[in-house]
Scaffold this motif. Sequence first.
Motif, PDB file in Angstrom:
ATOM      1  N   ILE A 105     -37.116   2.036 -25.117  1.00 20.67           N
ATOM      2  CA  ILE A 105     -36.327   3.190 -24.674  1.00 20.67           C
ATOM      3  C   ILE A 105     -36.524   3.417 -23.174  1.00 20.67           C
ATOM      4  O   ILE A 105     -35.561   3.663 -22.445  1.00 20.67           O
ATOM      5  CB  ILE A 105     -36.710   4.455 -25.475  1.00 20.67           C
ATOM      6  N   LEU A 106     -37.768   3.319 -22.703  1.00 18.95           N
ATOM      7  CA  LEU A 106     -38.053   3.511 -21.281  1.00 18.95           C
ATOM      8  C   LEU A 106     -37.344   2.469 -20.426  1.00 18.95           C
ATOM      9  O   LEU A 106     -36.765   2.791 -19.382  1.00 18.95           O
ATOM     10  CB  LEU A 106     -39.564   3.452 -21.048  1.00 18.95           C
ATOM     11  N   VAL A 107     -37.351   1.217 -20.862  1.00 18.72           N
ATOM     12  CA  VAL A 107     -36.687   0.156 -20.108  1.00 18.72           C
ATOM     13  C   VAL A 107     -35.173   0.368 -20.110  1.00 18.72           C
ATOM     14  O   VAL A 107     -34.515   0.202 -19.074  1.00 18.72           O
ATOM     15  CB  VAL A 107     -37.067  -1.225 -20.688  1.00 18.72           C
ATOM     16  N   LEU A 108     -34.610   0.746 -21.244  1.00 17.84           N
ATOM     17  CA  LEU A 108     -33.169   1.000 -21.301  1.00 17.84           C
ATOM     18  C   LEU A 108     -32.770   2.166 -20.399  1.00 17.84           C
ATOM     19  O   LEU A 108     -31.763   2.105 -19.689  1.00 17.84           O
ATOM     20  CB  LEU A 108     -32.737   1.281 -22.745  1.00 17.84           C
ATOM     21  N   VAL A 109     -33.564   3.223 -20.403  1.00 17.12           N
ATOM     22  CA  VAL A 109     -33.250   4.388 -19.555  1.00 17.12           C
ATOM     23  C   VAL A 109     -33.384   4.028 -18.082  1.00 17.12           C
ATOM     24  O   VAL A 109     -32.537   4.410 -17.261  1.00 17.12           O
ATOM     25  CB  VAL A 109     -34.157   5.583 -19.929  1.00 17.12           C
ATOM     26  N   SER A 110     -34.424   3.273 -17.720  1.00 13.79           N
ATOM     27  CA  SER A 110     -34.571   2.897 -16.311  1.00 13.79           C
ATOM     28  C   SER A 110     -33.428   1.983 -15.870  1.00 13.79           C
ATOM     29  O   SER A 110     -32.945   2.088 -14.744  1.00 13.79           O
ATOM     30  CB  SER A 110     -35.928   2.243 -16.061  1.00 13.79           C
ATOM     31  N   GLY A 111     -32.972   1.109 -16.738  1.00 14.25           N
ATOM     32  CA  GLY A 111     -31.819   0.273 -16.412  1.00 14.25           C
ATOM     33  C   GLY A 111     -30.564   1.108 -16.237  1.00 14.25           C
ATOM     34  O   GLY A 111     -29.769   0.881 -15.321  1.00 14.25           O
ATOM     35  N   ALA A 112     -30.392   2.094 -17.112  1.00  7.65           N
ATOM     36  CA  ALA A 112     -29.225   2.977 -16.992  1.00  7.65           C
ATOM     37  C   ALA A 112     -29.282   3.793 -15.710  1.00  7.65           C
ATOM     38  O   ALA A 112     -28.251   4.022 -15.062  1.00  7.65           O
ATOM     39  CB  ALA A 112     -29.149   3.892 -18.209  1.00  7.65           C
ATOM     40  N   ILE A 113     -30.470   4.229 -15.314  1.00  6.46           N
ATOM     41  CA  ILE A 113     -30.608   4.988 -14.065  1.00  6.46           C
ATOM     42  C   ILE A 113     -30.248   4.108 -12.868  1.00  6.46           C
ATOM     43  O   ILE A 113     -29.565   4.556 -11.944  1.00  6.46           O
ATOM     44  CB  ILE A 113     -32.032   5.563 -13.939  1.00  6.46           C
ATOM     45  N   LEU A 114     -30.700   2.857 -12.879  1.00  8.65           N
ATOM     46  CA  LEU A 114     -30.350   1.950 -11.783  1.00  8.65           C
ATOM     47  C   LEU A 114     -28.848   1.735 -11.697  1.00  8.65           C
ATOM     48  O   LEU A 114     -28.269   1.728 -10.608  1.00  8.65           O
ATOM     49  CB  LEU A 114     -31.056   0.610 -11.957  1.00  8.65           C
ATOM     50  N   ILE A 115     -28.200   1.555 -12.846  1.00  5.53           N
ATOM     51  CA  ILE A 115     -26.747   1.382 -12.837  1.00  5.53           C
ATOM     52  C   ILE A 115     -26.057   2.650 -12.366  1.00  5.53           C
ATOM     53  O   ILE A 115     -25.091   2.605 -11.599  1.00  5.53           O
ATOM     54  CB  ILE A 115     -26.257   0.933 -14.225  1.00  5.53           C
ATOM     55  N   TYR A 116     -26.554   3.820 -12.783  1.00  2.67           N
ATOM     56  CA  TYR A 116     -25.980   5.090 -12.326  1.00  2.67           C
ATOM     57  C   TYR A 116     -26.096   5.235 -10.810  1.00  2.67           C
ATOM     58  O   TYR A 116     -25.164   5.689 -10.150  1.00  2.67           O
ATOM     59  CB  TYR A 116     -26.680   6.258 -13.030  1.00  2.67           C
ATOM     60  N   LEU A 117     -27.235   4.833 -10.256  1.00  3.44           N
ATOM     61  CA  LEU A 117     -27.429   4.956  -8.808  1.00  3.44           C
ATOM     62  C   LEU A 117     -26.453   4.092  -8.015  1.00  3.44           C
ATOM     63  O   LEU A 117     -26.125   4.416  -6.876  1.00  3.44           O
ATOM     64  CB  LEU A 117     -28.865   4.585  -8.432  1.00  3.44           C
ATOM     65  N   THR A 118     -25.986   3.013  -8.622  1.00  2.54           N
ATOM     66  CA  THR A 118     -25.023   2.176  -7.899  1.00  2.54           C
ATOM     67  C   THR A 118     -23.706   2.902  -7.690  1.00  2.54           C
ATOM     68  O   THR A 118     -22.987   2.624  -6.741  1.00  2.54           O
ATOM     69  CB  THR A 118     -24.760   0.860  -8.647  1.00  2.54           C
ATOM     70  N   PHE A 119     -23.381   3.824  -8.588  1.00  2.00           N
ATOM     71  CA  PHE A 119     -22.117   4.547  -8.464  1.00  2.00           C
ATOM     72  C   PHE A 119     -22.281   5.911  -7.804  1.00  2.00           C
ATOM     73  O   PHE A 119     -21.358   6.395  -7.162  1.00  2.00           O
ATOM     74  CB  PHE A 119     -21.470   4.710  -9.843  1.00  2.00           C
TER      75      PHE A 119
END
Length: 60
Positions: free
Chosen positions: A7-21
């Motif tokens: 869950i932590l890895v998935l959330v951190s990946g989602a945060i990185l993708i969010y930061l790109t936008f």
Amino acid sequence: MGFWVMILVLVSGAILIYLTFAGRFSKTVKYIAFLAGLLLIAGAIFLSTPDGAEFVMKIT
């Protein structure tokens, strides 16, 4: 891989993708963050499968 780690890895990946936008970064930083986010999410999904678990057992 533990449930909470996944869950932590998935959330951190989602945060990185969010930061790109959402962030005001250069195109290079956005590109690297987007790829890192995708890699984190894909890695978490792969390691949670039986093939991923077998792969981890082989390399350890």
